[in-house]
Structures are given as structure tokens and as C-alpha cells.
Design an enzyme around this catalytic site. Structure first.
Site, PDB file in Angstrom:
ATOM      1  N   ALA A  65       0.842  -1.196   0.000  1.00 27.44           N
ATOM      2  CA  ALA A  65       0.000   0.000   0.000  1.00 27.44           C
ATOM      3  C   ALA A  65       0.875   1.242   0.000  1.00 27.44           C
ATOM      4  O   ALA A  65       2.014   1.204   0.458  1.00 27.44           O
ATOM      5  CB  ALA A  65      -0.883  -0.015   1.241  1.00 27.44           C
ATOM      6  N   GLY A 103       0.603  -5.340   0.865  1.00 26.52           N
ATOM      7  CA  GLY A 103      -0.576  -5.511   0.016  1.00 26.52           C
ATOM      8  C   GLY A 103      -0.229  -6.118  -1.336  1.00 26.52           C
ATOM      9  O   GLY A 103      -1.082  -6.737  -1.976  1.00 26.52           O
ATOM     10  N   GLU A 106      -0.108  -9.714  -0.723  1.00 25.10           N
ATOM     11  CA  GLU A 106      -1.486 -10.157  -0.457  1.00 25.10           C
ATOM     12  C   GLU A 106      -2.272 -10.332  -1.757  1.00 25.10           C
ATOM     13  O   GLU A 106      -3.107 -11.227  -1.867  1.00 25.10           O
ATOM     14  CB  GLU A 106      -2.183  -9.169   0.485  1.00 25.10           C
ATOM     15  CG  GLU A 106      -1.590  -9.243   1.894  1.00 25.10           C
ATOM     16  CD  GLU A 106      -2.199  -8.246   2.834  1.00 25.10           C
ATOM     17  OE1 GLU A 106      -2.180  -7.043   2.521  1.00 25.10           O
ATOM     18  OE2 GLU A 106      -2.707  -8.671   3.889  1.00 25.10           O
ATOM     19  N   GLU A 126       4.390  -5.261   7.273  1.00 28.63           N
ATOM     20  CA  GLU A 126       3.456  -4.376   7.975  1.00 28.63           C
ATOM     21  C   GLU A 126       3.848  -4.087   9.426  1.00 28.63           C
ATOM     22  O   GLU A 126       3.715  -2.961   9.894  1.00 28.63           O
ATOM     23  CB  GLU A 126       2.033  -4.957   7.932  1.00 28.63           C
ATOM     24  CG  GLU A 126       1.318  -4.747   6.605  1.00 28.63           C
ATOM     25  CD  GLU A 126       1.652  -5.802   5.557  1.00 28.63           C
ATOM     26  OE1 GLU A 126       2.606  -6.578   5.760  1.00 28.63           O
ATOM     27  OE2 GLU A 126       0.962  -5.849   4.522  1.00 28.63           O
TER      28      GLU A 126
HETATM   29  N1  T1G Z   1       4.442   3.726  -0.201  1.00 24.46           N
HETATM   30  C1  T1G Z   1       4.868   4.948  -0.588  1.00 24.46           C
HETATM   31  N2  T1G Z   1       6.099   5.196  -1.045  1.00 24.46           N
HETATM   32  C2  T1G Z   1       6.932   4.168  -1.113  1.00 24.46           C
HETATM   33  C3  T1G Z   1       6.555   2.861  -0.731  1.00 24.46           C
HETATM   34  C4  T1G Z   1       5.248   2.666  -0.256  1.00 24.46           C
HETATM   35  N3  T1G Z   1       4.817   1.460   0.107  1.00 24.46           N
HETATM   36  N4  T1G Z   1       7.603   2.040  -0.923  1.00 24.46           N
HETATM   37  C5  T1G Z   1       8.590   2.808  -1.406  1.00 24.46           C
HETATM   38  N5  T1G Z   1       8.184   4.072  -1.533  1.00 24.46           N
HETATM   39  C6  T1G Z   1       8.966   5.200  -2.074  1.00 24.46           C
HETATM   40  C7  T1G Z   1      10.045   5.670  -1.119  1.00 24.46           C
HETATM   41  O1  T1G Z   1       9.553   6.622  -0.210  1.00 24.46           O
HETATM   42  C8  T1G Z   1      11.052   6.279  -2.084  1.00 24.46           C
HETATM   43  O2  T1G Z   1      10.571   7.526  -2.477  1.00 24.46           O
HETATM   44  C9  T1G Z   1      10.962   5.362  -3.291  1.00 24.46           C
HETATM   45  O3  T1G Z   1       9.693   4.717  -3.199  1.00 24.46           O
HETATM   46  C10 T1G Z   1      12.059   4.306  -3.369  1.00 24.46           C
HETATM   47  O4  T1G Z   1      12.102   3.626  -2.123  1.00 24.46           O
HETATM   48  C11 T1G Z   1      -3.020  -3.713   3.102  1.00 24.46           C
HETATM   49  C12 T1G Z   1      -1.524  -1.766   4.427  1.00 24.46           C
HETATM   50  C13 T1G Z   1      10.250  -1.422  -1.606  1.00 24.46           C
HETATM   51  C14 T1G Z   1      12.124  -2.351  -0.226  1.00 24.46           C
HETATM   52  O5  T1G Z   1       6.255  -1.530   3.858  1.00 24.46           O
HETATM   53  O6  T1G Z   1      10.438  -1.265   2.136  1.00 24.46           O
HETATM   54  O7  T1G Z   1       0.652  -2.935   2.128  1.00 24.46           O
HETATM   55  O8  T1G Z   1      12.270   8.926  -1.418  1.00 24.46           O
HETATM   56  O9  T1G Z   1      14.358   4.501  -1.396  1.00 24.46           O
HETATM   57  O10 T1G Z   1      15.879   1.030  -1.015  1.00 24.46           O
HETATM   58  O11 T1G Z   1      -1.572  -5.103   4.251  1.00 24.46           O
HETATM   59  O12 T1G Z   1      10.923   1.176  -0.284  1.00 24.46           O
HETATM   60  O13 T1G Z   1      12.414   8.375  -3.844  1.00 24.46           O
HETATM   61  O14 T1G Z   1      10.607   9.885  -2.989  1.00 24.46           O
HETATM   62  O15 T1G Z   1      13.107   2.729  -0.073  1.00 24.46           O
HETATM   63  O16 T1G Z   1      15.084   0.175  -3.296  1.00 24.46           O
HETATM   64  C15 T1G Z   1       3.860  -2.455   2.961  1.00 24.46           C
HETATM   65  C16 T1G Z   1       7.905  -0.151   1.979  1.00 24.46           C
HETATM   66  C17 T1G Z   1       2.890  -1.392   3.136  1.00 24.46           C
HETATM   67  C18 T1G Z   1       7.215  -1.432   1.699  1.00 24.46           C
HETATM   68  C19 T1G Z   1      12.520  -0.456  -1.875  1.00 24.46           C
HETATM   69  N6  T1G Z   1       4.942  -2.025   2.147  1.00 24.46           N
HETATM   70  N7  T1G Z   1       8.996   0.060   1.055  1.00 24.46           N
HETATM   71  O17 T1G Z   1      13.694  -0.055  -1.229  1.00 24.46           O
HETATM   72  O18 T1G Z   1      14.083   2.203  -2.375  1.00 24.46           O
HETATM   73  S1  T1G Z   1       1.623  -1.909   4.216  1.00 24.46           S
HETATM   74  C20 T1G Z   1       6.099  -1.651   2.672  1.00 24.46           C
HETATM   75  C21 T1G Z   1      10.201  -0.483   1.229  1.00 24.46           C
HETATM   76  C22 T1G Z   1       0.454  -2.666   3.269  1.00 24.46           C
HETATM   77  C23 T1G Z   1      -1.591  -4.024   3.366  1.00 24.46           C
HETATM   78  C24 T1G Z   1      -0.778  -2.984   4.039  1.00 24.46           C
HETATM   79  C25 T1G Z   1      11.265  -0.079   0.281  1.00 24.46           C
HETATM   80  C26 T1G Z   1      11.523  -1.084  -0.853  1.00 24.46           C
HETATM   81  P1  T1G Z   1      11.517   8.763  -2.709  1.00 24.46           P
HETATM   82  P2  T1G Z   1      13.466   3.297  -1.384  1.00 24.46           P
HETATM   83  P3  T1G Z   1      14.777   0.801  -2.001  1.00 24.46           P
END
Ligand code: T1G
Length: 704
Positions: A65, A103, A106, A126
Site C-alpha cells: 500500500a 498488500g 497479499e 506491515e
Molecule cells: N508507499 C509509498 N512510497 C513508497 C513505498 C510505499 N509502500 N515504498 C517505497 N516508496 C517510495 C520511497 O519513499 C522512495 O521515495 C521510493 O519509493 C524508493 O524507495 C493492506 C496496508 C520497496 C524495499 O512496507 O520497504 O501494504 O524517497 O528509497 O531502497 O496489508 O521502499 O524516492 O521519494 O526505499 O530500493 C507495505 C515499503 C505497506 C514497503 C525499496 N509495504 N517500502 O527499497 O528504495 S503496508 C512496505 C520499502 C500494506 C496491506 C498494508 C522499500 C523497498 P523517494 P526506497 P529501495
């Protein structure tokens, strides 16, 4: 991006291909789930389509998400789109390259088959954001890979590699085809007529054993509770996993939904989201073009085989970067290499590293005794004894031998970068790369800019740090830089509270209850009491009004330097790291207090916490005032990764806002009256307090 472009649908070879595209990582933006639902409906209604493929564009599946949207209402949830995928009459194949997280995974779990490339990384992170999977992940994952493996992935939030995912049954197929889309279409055609569809929500085989074995669940629950420490989300996730084992799918889903909603807007989740974005923000240098891509450091050298030098060399070797470690004295070099080997052996003994992998990493570390041998390295990190004349000599030598374009870094924790830069004819290539002890464990790399450091050098040092698995943040050059400078007042107060009647064990207990894994005294015993001793001597010599810290000075002079000498603030048994309170320390404290004529009193827990952290909040504001950090959130990142500040509290400045700038400012002014100039209030703190603003939004004055 326009929601209409987020999801593309086309038919190829009788397969409906649904492609999601939201660069850089295909986070689930509004419109994406709707697009998936619509595409599934179209494919099911089209008699020419036999099966579907769900795939991400640009080298990633879906990284979950969009975290920026958390805490706001969503018209359509992952739960909804997952339900539609699950219920599709025609088989859906998830084609996974790169990240399938949260997500994203999922969605893949709701598909009927999963095919991945070797680059696939799958996880449910999460809990690291203070929430639990909310799109059916807690119900489908245990049904697919069993409750124990599911609990491991969900509670750690870690990413599983493609190999592991295949082993666990999370992937059905690992493909080495260069065109994943084509491979997925072929696979979809091959399973198009298989009925019944293998819906994960309907599987019972992997949970049957656990359902009949309550003792197993009980021990799993206990192990999760041990690891969760101060966090709520892992416990809630475990409750949902238990429901997956014991109750029908729909009931479990309902429980997940309720728990998710409670957690999403709780303080824990807000602080963890803030920390996520603070880390990414810290990687950015204001005014420097985002498009600049620095050359990676492919070979490194470390000067000095002491504790820090050895730790840094290990961090390079762990990251797969070959490193030469230079020490002029043969004896010191042998001792240093021996310590490095012992560190790896301890990991093998713990089971976190295989003997073969240890040998591979050791082979990346080459010991050398002359400067000429390191001349061709891309980067060098100096980690010699903290004395200005020695550092100047080293940088003079580096300037002579290192190839043009090499970055010259110092791990100094206090000495002005300009002093080292001035010993070279290339001050633009000199910066600080300040690691925290133990350097192979602690995540922070504080990159320090001198007045001549170029943006290119900063960017390359940041990239080097990131490639080493570190979290980097930039500081300006000043005594202690941003991290230690903002922490020093807290350490000063810990020591001075002792003179007033508090005890190390009491202070450590308060800070551990706050969420630190260890208290400040136990940490000081690990880093060494002698490290700050020299700095204090320097400050006292430079400033006649400097308030001396007699208790730690005396302990160092008695040879109590911490764990490495078997005693510091605590006493240690040989071969054991458990701290034991030591009456000798109490005697030293009592002697100092009586010499200074300070009356002893008792402290309550809140006073201890506030006295320690307010001192540092005030100093952090001064760091910003002086332009020695770009943003308050960078200081938070430093505290999270350099000092073990509890992540669920966001960081020092984020936490300060939960108390309120105004309250902190009033208390600092009161302590200024009482204790004198070390509590002089920061003008920035006063200004934020007066404006009713937030400290976490404060930025540094523009200058070094
Ligand atoms: N949402 C918004 N922005 C995100 C994002 C996300 N999920 N993931 C990455 N970005 C942006 C980040 O801020 C950066 O932006 C750019 O992408 C590159 O990221 C229903 C509710 C995927 C392992 O927890 O762990 O789904 O700074 O520098 O080192 O159950 O990003 O360039 O403007 O980190 O290659 C679960 C979070 C959500 C994943 C990549 N998802 N992301 O790492 O690049 S909960 C996460 C990461 C959910 C459901 C629930 C990492 C990455 P900018 P980066 P990276």
C-alpha cells in the site's frame, strides 16, 4: 500518475494480462485496486480468455500500500481486490519480479498460482509500520506455508528471497526466463483448465497439524511475545494467525480487519511511518539534483585495525566489497585480524553464518602494512587513534598515495573534517564517514561534510554507506558532529545525576522501560569509557568554565574502561556480558559527591527521562541553529540507528513533539536557572515553542 494509467489490460494468446504501473515500486495508489477488479471482471466475461496474469511494470511486482495514504479512508481496500482475485472463475497467475511486499504479496496470495524470478523478494513488512497485513495476509499465508513459517515472516517483516519462497511453497515456480511476462502467459495457458482452482483461502492441509496441536501455538505465541518487546502489532498479528488455524477463513478475515483498523491510527503506527519517511528523506541533499548517480565504491581500504577499523572492515566484507586493512605495526595488525576472525567465528557459533560463508568474507579482507598497497582503492576510511597530529599525518600520506578520484574518509568522531582536509591537496574529496560501535552491527553512517567537501564526494560516501547496508544521514563538521553532539548533553546529565543521588542501574532501567534495548551506562561499557575521556580533556583545556565529569574520569583513571577491561559502570564476569552493579562505582560516586558538597536525593522515573532527553532535544535544536544538520528528522534517523532510540517513538525530535515544545522549553529554562549555562535554552526551541509549532519540522540554517 493518472489512475486510468495505473492498470493496463490486454489479451495475449488467450490470456488476460493485467499490468500495474506506479513507479518506482508500484505502491498501491488509489485507482489501482479498482483497476485490478475491473480487469478481472473483463477477463471473466470474455469467452476468448482462458486465464489471467497479474504482473507489475518496471522490475517490481507491488511494494504494498502507498504508505502516504495511511490513516485516510480508502474507497476500495486490498481486502476487496484480493477477494475478487480469489473468486475469479478463471485461474489467475501472479508473475513476480522484484518486490512483492505487504498488500502486493497479499494480491499474489489471492491469485491461484505464483511464478517468480530469482530477483523476487517477498514479504509482509506491515509490523515494521506498526500495523498488520490487512488484505487477508494473516489468513492466507498460514494456509499456504504453515503457521510457523507464516509467523516468522509476518512478525519479523523480513523479505524472503526467491529460493526461500520456493522452498516454503510461497512460489509455485521459479523461472529463469528472461521475459517473465511471456513465461507467465505460457504457465497460465498450461494451468488454464485445471479445476478445482487451487484457492489459498480454501486450503486446510498446512494448518491441520497446528489445529490439532495447541501446545505448538502456545509456544509460538510465547516466542512472538518475547520478540515483540514494546510493540503491539506483532502480538495482534499472532492473534490473527491463531485465528487462521482455528477458525473459518471469513471469521479470521473479520478479526484481521478489526485489528488492522485499531492499529492503523495508533501512536505506534504513526511513529513508525514517520521513521520510514525520515530515513528516505535523510538520503537527500538539499539543492543537489536527484538524478546524479554516484559511482559505487568497488574496493576499499581501512587505516587502523583497532576495534572500529576492524568493525568497518567486517561491514565492507559483509557487503561483498573487498577491503584492505592497513596497520603499520605487525603486532597490531595480527591482533586486529585475529579479532576480526573471532567476530566471524562468534557468528558461526550462533548459527547466523555458515563456515563456508565466513571463509568467503574473510578472504575479502586483506591485511597490508604499507600505504602503497592501498593506492588503487576507490575509498579509504581512516580509523586511527583520535589525535589530531596522527590524523594529519595519515591524511598527508593518503594524499600522496591514493589514486585521483578516490574518496578520503575519516571515522573520527569529533575532530573537525577541515583539519584532515587541510593536510591534503584535495579537500573536496575529504569527508567524514562516522560509524557507530560496533561498526559491523550499528546501522548508522553519519556522513560529515567539511567546508570544502564536494557534493559528489558526499553522494559517493552516502552510496558507499547504503551499499554497506547502512542508513546514512549528513552532518556538518563541529565538535561531535550532529549525532554525538546532540547525545553528549544526555550523557552529561546521566553522569551529573549520579552526583545528585541516582544510580547507573536505576537510570538504565528507566531508559529500557522507555524502549531502549540497553541503558546508557550499559552502552557506554560497550563503547568504552575512554572514548569520551580524551574529548572531555580537550574541552576542559579549551574552556575554563567546562563542567568536569569527575565520576567517569575517575573510573577511566582506575582502568575501568568498560567491558573490554572487565569493568566500567558495571562489573563483568569473564566471558559474560551481563552487567552487575558494582559497589566500587557507588564508592566513587559517594566520594565525588562529598568532595563537591552535593547533597544526595532520590529521583522519580519521569524526572530521569525528561532530564536526559530534554538536554538532548535542546542541543539538537542548537545543531540545527548552527546549520550542522539539514533537518530535525535527520537527527531522528541518527538516534534511531546510531543509539538504539526506540523506533516506535519515532526519534528524539518526534518524541519531543509528543511532550510539546512549549513544555520542554519551560523546563529547560527552569533548569537553566538552577544548573547554569549547560542548560542555556536554544533560540530555535524557544521560537518553535512560542509559535506552537512542531520540532520535527525544523530545518537547519543553511551553512556549515
Ligand atoms: N508507499 C509509498 N512510497 C513508497 C513505498 C510505499 N509502500 N515504498 C517505497 N516508496 C517510495 C520511497 O519513499 C522512495 O521515495 C521510493 O519509493 C524508493 O524507495 C493492506 C496496508 C520497496 C524495499 O512496507 O520497504 O501494504 O524517497 O528509497 O531502497 O496489508 O521502499 O524516492 O521519494 O526505499 O530500493 C507495505 C515499503 C505497506 C514497503 C525499496 N509495504 N517500502 O527499497 O528504495 S503496508 C512496505 C520499502 C500494506 C496491506 C498494508 C522499500 C523497498 P523517494 P526506497 P529501495
Amino acid at each position: 500518475m493518472n489512475p486510468a494509467q495505473l492498470v493496463r489490460y490486454e489479451v495475449a494468446d488467450g490470456v488476460g494480462v493485467v499490468t500495474v504501473e506506479n513507479p518506482p515500486v508500484n505502491a498501491l495508489a488509489p485507482g489501482m485496486r479498482e483497476g485490478v477488479i475491473e480487469a478481472v471482471a473483463r477477463a471473466n466475461a470474455d469467452p476468448d480468455v482462458r486465464a489471467l496474469v497479474l504482473i507489475g511494470a518496471g522490475g517490481n511486482f507491488i511494494a504494498g500500500a502507498d504508505i502516504r495514504q495511511f490513516g485516510t479512508a480508502r474507497a476500495v481496500s486490498t481486502r476487496d481486490s484480493a477477494k475478487v482475485l480469489d473468486a475469479s472463475e478463471k485461474p489467475v497467475v501472479a508473475a513476480i519480479d522484484g518486490y512483492a511486499l505487504g498488500g502486493g504479496l497479499e494480491h499474489a496470495l489471492a491469485c491461484h498460482y505464483r511464478i517468480g524470478t530469482a530477483r523476487a523478494k517477498l514479504g509482509l513488512p506491515e509490523v515494521t509500520l506498526g500495523i498488520i497485513p490487512g488484505g487477508g495476509g494473516t489468513q492466507r499465508l498460514p494456509r499456504l506455508i504453515g503457521p510457523e513459517a507464516a509467523a516468522d515472516l509476518i512478525v519479523s517483516g523480513r523479505h524472503a528471497s526467491a529460493d526461500e519462497a520456493l522452498r516454503l511453497g510461497l512460489l509455485d515456480v521459479l523461472t529463469d526466463a528472461s521475459d517473465l511476462r511471456a513465461a507467465a502467459i505460457r504457465y497460465a495457458r498450461s494451468v488454464a483448465d485445471v479445476r478445482p482452482l487451487p484457492r489459498v483461502s480454501e486450503r486446510g492441509d498446512r494448518i491441520a497439524a497446528a489445529a490439532a496441536d495447541p501446545a505448538m501455538l502456545e509456544s509460538l505465541r510465547k516466542s512472538v511475545a518475547r520478540k515483540a518487546r514494546h510493540l503491539k502489532a506483532p502480538l495482534e498479528a499472532m492473534a490473527c494467525i491463531e485465528a487462521a488455524v482455528q477458525r473459518p477463513f471469513d471469521e479470521g478475515l473479520l478479526l484481521e480487519q478489526r485489528r488492522f483498523a485499531e492499529l492503523e491510527n495508533a501512536d505506534e503506527a504513526k511513529a513508525l511511518r514517520y521513521a520510514f519517511f525520515a530515513e528516505r528523506q535523510a538520503a537527500k541533499i538539499p539543492g543537489v539534483d536527484k538524478g546524479q548517480t554516484p559511482q559505487p565504491v568497488r574496493s576499499a581500504a581501512v587505516i587502523g585495525a583497532g576495534t572500529m577499523g576492524g568493525g568497518i572492515a567486517i561491514a565492507f566484507a559483509d557487503a561483498g566489497i573487498p577491503v584492505k586493512i592497513l596497520e603499520v605495526s605487525e603486532e597490531a595488525l595480527t591482533r586486529g585480524m585475529q579479532r576480526i576472525r573471532e567476530t566471524f567465528e562468534a557468528r558461526v557459533k550462533r548459527g547466523s553464518l555458515s563456515p563456508a560463508e565466513m571463509e568467503k568474507r574473510l578472504a575479502r579482507i586483506q591485511s597490508v602494512r604499507d600505504y602503497e598497497s592501498i593506492a588503487d582503492c576507490d575509498a579509504v576510511v581512516e580509523a586511527v587513534f583520535e589525535r589530531i597530529d596522527i590524523k594529519q599525518q595519515v591524511f598527508g600520506r593518503l594524499d600522496t598515495v591514493m589514486k585521483p578520484g578516490a574518496v578520503l574518509l575519516t571515522n573520527s568522531s569529533a575532530i573537525d573534517i577541515d583539519v584532515m582536509a587541510a593536510a591534503t591537496r584535495r579537500p573536496e574529496d575529504v569527508a567524514g564517514a562516522h560509524f557507530f560501535a560496533p561498526a559491523n552491527v550499528m546501522k548508522l553512517c553519519e556522513v560529515v561534510r567539511g567546508s570544502s567537501t564536494s557534493a559528489a564526494t558526499l553522494l559517493r560516501a552516502m552510496k558507499m554507506g547504503r551499499d554497506m547496508g547502512k542508513i546514512c544521514a549528513i552532518a556538518g563538521s563541529c565538535d561531535g558532529f550532529a549525532a554525538n553532539r546532540s547525545r553528549t548533553p544526555m550523557m552529561t546529565e546521566t553522569m551529573l545525576m549520579l552526583e545528585e543521588g541516582a544510580r547507573p542501574a536505576q537510570i538504565d532501567k528507566v531508559m529500557m522501560a522507555f524502549g531502549y534495548p540497553l541503558g546508557p551506562f550499559a552502552v557506554n561499557d560497550i563503547s568504552g569509557l575512554d572514548v569520551s575521556y580524551e574529548g572531555r580533556k580537550r574541552r576542559a583545556a579549551a574552556d575554563p568554565g567546562y563542567r568536569k565529569l569527575h565520576v567517569p574520569d575517575r573510573l577511566v583513571e582506575m582502568g575501568r574502561k568498560g567491558q573490554k577491561t572487565g569493568a566500567g559502570w558495571y562489573r563483568y564476569e569473564p566471558g559474560d556480558r551481563a552487567p552487575h552493579p558494582d559497589p566500587v562505582v557507588d564508592e566513587v560516586i559517594a566520594a565525588v559527591a562529598s568532595e563537591l558538597g552535593i547533597a544526595q536525593r532520590s529521583f522519580d522515573d519521569e524526572e530521569i527521562l525528561h532530564r536526559l532527553l530534554f538536554a538532548s532535544v535542546n542541543e539538537a535544536c542548537k545543531v540545527l541553529e548552527d546549520g550542522k544538520a539539514y533537518r530535525a528528522s535527520d537527527i531522528d534517523v541518527m538516534w534511531l540507528h546510531g543509539f538504539g532510540f526506540p523506533r516506535h517513538r519515532g526519534g528524539l525530535m518526534y518524541w519531543a513533539d509528543t511532550v510539546g515544545a512549549d513544555r520542554i522549553h519551560r523546563q529547560v529554562c527552569e533548569w537553566h536557572e538552577k544548573y547554569g549555562r549547560r542548560w542555556a535554552p536554544s533560540a530555535l526551541l524557544g521560537a518553535v515553542a512560542a509559535a506552537g509549532g512542531r520540532l520535527r519540522d525544523a530545518t537547519g540554517k543553511e551553512s556549515t
